[in-house]
Write an enzyme that holds these catalytic residues in place. Structure first.
Site, PDB file in Angstrom:
ATOM      1  N   CYS A 207       0.890  -1.159   0.000  1.00 15.98           N
ATOM      2  CA  CYS A 207       0.000   0.000   0.000  1.00 15.98           C
ATOM      3  C   CYS A 207       0.921   1.200   0.000  1.00 15.98           C
ATOM      4  CB  CYS A 207      -0.922   0.041   1.225  1.00 15.98           C
ATOM      5  SG  CYS A 207      -1.887   1.567   1.258  1.00 15.98           S
TER       6      CYS A 207
ATOM      7  N   CYS B  31      -0.457   4.108   2.575  1.00 19.27           N
ATOM      8  CA  CYS B  31      -0.456   3.926   4.027  1.00 19.27           C
ATOM      9  C   CYS B  31      -0.181   2.462   4.353  1.00 19.27           C
ATOM     10  CB  CYS B  31      -1.751   4.427   4.650  1.00 19.27           C
ATOM     11  SG  CYS B  31      -3.251   3.996   3.748  1.00 19.27           S
ATOM     12  N   SER B  32      -1.194   1.703   4.756  1.00 22.82           N
ATOM     13  CA  SER B  32      -0.932   0.322   5.171  1.00 22.82           C
ATOM     14  C   SER B  32      -2.142  -0.575   4.923  1.00 22.82           C
ATOM     15  CB  SER B  32      -0.544   0.292   6.649  1.00 22.82           C
ATOM     16  OG  SER B  32      -1.582   0.883   7.411  1.00 22.82           O
ATOM     17  N   CYS B  33      -2.935  -0.292   3.876  1.00 18.32           N
ATOM     18  CA  CYS B  33      -4.119  -1.102   3.594  1.00 18.32           C
ATOM     19  C   CYS B  33      -3.710  -2.555   3.393  1.00 18.32           C
ATOM     20  CB  CYS B  33      -4.845  -0.565   2.361  1.00 18.32           C
ATOM     21  SG  CYS B  33      -5.401   1.135   2.602  1.00 18.32           S
TER      22      CYS B  33
HETATM   23 FE    FE Z   1      -3.323   2.016   2.935  1.00 17.25          FE
END
Ligand code: FE
Length: 190
Positions: free
Chosen positions: A98, A101-103
Site C-alpha cells: 500500500c 499507508c498500510s491497507c
Molecule cells: Fe493504505
C-alpha cells in the site's frame, strides 16, 4: 526503563476517557485484542489458499471474485469488502503493497507487519521490486514477470502462491501449516 511511544500514550488516554464517559467498556477493548491475537491472522489466508489448491472450482471463483468466494469461511476482522486474489505462476510473481499507508486484508492476514507500513518498503517495492525482494531472500529469475499491486481503501490484494511440488497430494487441512504470511503478501515463495 523502556521508552513509551507517544502513540501508545495517546491510545491509552483516549481509552481512559471513553471508558470514563461510558462510551466504551474495558471488556470491549479486551475482546478486540483477543480477536486479533487468536482468531484473525495468516491462518485464515492459509485456509483460503489450501482450499484453492485442492478445489479447482473454488480457485476459479476466488480469482474471479475474491470477496464472494471467501464468504463461506465467515471470517471476522474486516478489510476484505473488495478482495482481489492474484495468482503466482511459473512465470509471474505478484507482490502487494500500500503505497499510501498500510491497507491490508485483515480478515485473511491479521494486522500488517511493521515493514509493510515502513515508507522504505512502500516506495522501493514499486521502483525496484527485484532488489527489495532479493533483500527478503527471494531472488527471481530474469524471465519472471514481477507484478506489484497497490492496495487502497477500496481494494485489498492477496497473493495465491504456487503449490510446491513436495506438497502435491496433501489434504486441505494438512496444507494449511505450510502456507506462510509472507508468501501471501508476495515477498516470499514456498
Ligand atoms: Fe493504505
Amino acid at each position: 526503563m523502556s521508552e513509551v511511544k507517544p502513540q501508545a500514550l495517546r491510545a491509552e488516554a483516549l481509552e481512559a476517557i471513553l471508558i470514563e464517559k461510558g462510551l466504551l467498556t474495558p471488556d470491549a477493548v479486551d475482546g478486540v485484542i483477543a480477536q486479533f491475537n487468536e482468531r484473525v491472522g495468516p491462518m485464515n489466508g492459509a485456509r483460503v489458499v489450501a482450499r484453492a489448491w485442492t478445489d479447482p472450482a473454488f480457485k476459479q471463483q476466488l480469482l474471479s471474485n475474491g470477496s464472494v468466494a471467501i464468504e463461506e469461511f465467515d471470517f471476522s476482522g474486516g478489510e476484505v469488502d473488495k478482495l482481489v486474489v492474484v495468482e503466482n505462476t511459473a512465470n509471474v510473481h505478484n507482490v502487494v503493497v500500500c503505497t499510501l499507508c498500510s491497507c491490508y486484508p485483515w480478515a485473511l492476514l491479521g494486522l500488517p507487519p511493521a515493514w509493510y507500513k515502513d515508507p522504505a518498503y512502500r516506495s522501493r517495492i514499486v521502483r525496484e521490486p527485484r532488489k527489495v525482494l532479493s533483500e527478503f531472500g527471494l531472488n527471481l529469475p530474469d524471465e519472471t514477470d514481477v507484478q506489484v499491486w497497490d492496495s487502497s481503501a477500496e481494494i485489498r490484494y492477496l497473493v495465491l502462491p504456487q503449490q510446491p511440488a513436495n506438497l502435491a497430494g496433501l489434504a486441505e487441512d494438512d496444507l494449511v501449516e505450510h502456507i506462510t504470511r509472507d508468501s501471501m503478501i508476495g515477498v516470499a515463495r514456498l
